[in-house]
Enzyme design. Structure first.
Site, PDB file in Angstrom:
ATOM      1  CB  THR A  33      -0.882   0.009   1.267  1.00 37.97           C
ATOM      2  OG1 THR A  33      -1.707  -1.151   1.238  1.00 37.97           O
ATOM      3  CG2 THR A  33      -1.779   1.243   1.337  1.00 37.97           C
ATOM      4  CB  SER A  35       2.563   7.497  -2.974  1.00 43.47           C
ATOM      5  OG  SER A  35       3.728   7.543  -2.177  1.00 43.47           O
ATOM      6  CB  THR A  36       6.446   3.656  -3.464  1.00 47.40           C
ATOM      7  OG1 THR A  36       6.816   4.813  -2.717  1.00 47.40           O
ATOM      8  CG2 THR A  36       7.614   3.225  -4.334  1.00 47.40           C
ATOM      9  N   GLY A  87       6.163  -0.698  -0.074  1.00 49.88           N
ATOM     10  CA  GLY A  87       7.027   0.419   0.267  1.00 49.88           C
ATOM     11  C   GLY A  87       7.369   0.412   1.747  1.00 49.88           C
ATOM     12  CB  ALA A  88       9.641   0.897   3.932  1.00 52.23           C
ATOM     13  CG  ASP A  89       6.176   5.051   6.419  1.00 55.92           C
ATOM     14  OD1 ASP A  89       5.800   5.755   5.473  1.00 55.92           O
ATOM     15  OD2 ASP A  89       5.434   4.241   6.994  1.00 55.92           O
ATOM     16  CE  LYS A  99       5.251  -2.192   5.089  1.00 57.46           C
ATOM     17  NZ  LYS A  99       4.821  -1.125   4.165  1.00 57.46           N
ATOM     18  CD  GLU A 108       1.433  -1.721   4.547  1.00 52.51           C
ATOM     19  OE1 GLU A 108       1.198  -0.883   3.678  1.00 52.51           O
ATOM     20  OE2 GLU A 108       2.118  -1.475   5.552  1.00 52.51           O
ATOM     21  CE  LYS A 126       9.442   7.123   1.846  1.00 53.03           C
ATOM     22  NZ  LYS A 126       8.510   6.179   1.306  1.00 53.03           N
TER      23      LYS A 126
END
Ligand code: 5RP
Length: 229
Positions: A33, A35-36, A87-89, A99, A108, A126
């Site tokens: 999940t 934007s990437t 993705g990841a934060d 995340k 996730e 990131k």
């Protein structure tokens, strides 16, 4: 003349497309999940005839996949997945991640646990030495919120309930998100183990058990592939 540096959005597009190399034709793919990942889903539409479908980690990703003609299967309909792409934060030097910026951390983690290989797709912003500069998302059962806030305070963290339109955000699972600032997570596995046991914690946004095996990192020089032991 020097090239104009790629924008963050262009870097996400680049890495979203690069992730297609890890999709196994003929096999269901796990989809994260954010934007990437949205860039990955858009690229995946180009190979929808070659996969039976996807297992999705959020309502938002499910809607995007279906809108592009990619069938979405229930997680319980598959025994395992060859690959999960998300993705990841934040991601550290061992492939451990923070995340949940998109509030989808619980699903996730569930989909990631089904997968043999977690491929993290991210832009270079990131990559971190130590997890925790990004506020740590924790999905909680609302009646436990105050107690969990106090537990984080005892660790030096400042937790606040994530808001949306002036009210607590409600996740796909009907729960709330705490965002915790001020933590330095030097031992992600120990931290994940401890916080996961607190009553009322649904999921903590540290992914150390379900860490990435591969990170595709979009940099100014192109996509760097990092493999973790
Ligand atoms: C959602 C997530 C996302 O993977 C994370 O927030 C990164 O998102 P983006 O690609 O938009 O930066 O964990 O819950």
């Amino acid at each position: 003349m020097p090239n104009t540096p790629l924008s963050q959005d262009e870097l996400k597009t680049l890495v979203g497309r690069a992730a297609l190399d890890y999709v196994v034709p003929g096999q269901v793919v796990g989809v994260g999940t954010g934007s990437t990942v949205n860039k990955f889903i858009d690229a995946l539409a180009g190979m929808r005839e070659r996969i039976p479908g996807a297992v999705s980690s959020s309502v938002a990703s499910t809607e995007r996949l279906r809108a592009l003609g990619i069938p979405v299967l229930d997680a319980s309909a598959v025994e395992s997945l060859a690959v999960y792409i998300d993705g990841a934060d934040e991601i550290d030097g061992h492939g451990c991640m923070l995340k949940g910026g998109g509030a989808a951390l619980t699903r996730e983690k569930i989909v990631a646990a089904l997968a043999t290989t977690f491929v993290c797709i991210a832009d270079a912003s990131k990559r971190v030495q130590t997890l925790g500069a990004f506020p740590l998302p924790v999905e909680v059962i609302p009646m436990a919120t105050r107690r969990i806030e106090r537990q984080f305070a005892a660790m030096g963290g400042r937790a606040s309930v994530r808001q949306k339109n002036g009210a607590p955000l409600v996740t796909d699972n009907g729960q709330h998100i705490l965002d915790v600032q001020g933590l330095q997570i030097t031992d992600p596995l120990a931290f994940e183990t401890e916080v996961s046991q607190w009553p009322g914690v649904v999921t903590v946004g540290v992914f150390a058990y379900q860490k990435a095996q591969i990170c595709l990192l979009a940099t100014a020089d192109g996509v760097e592939t990092i493999r973790y032991a």
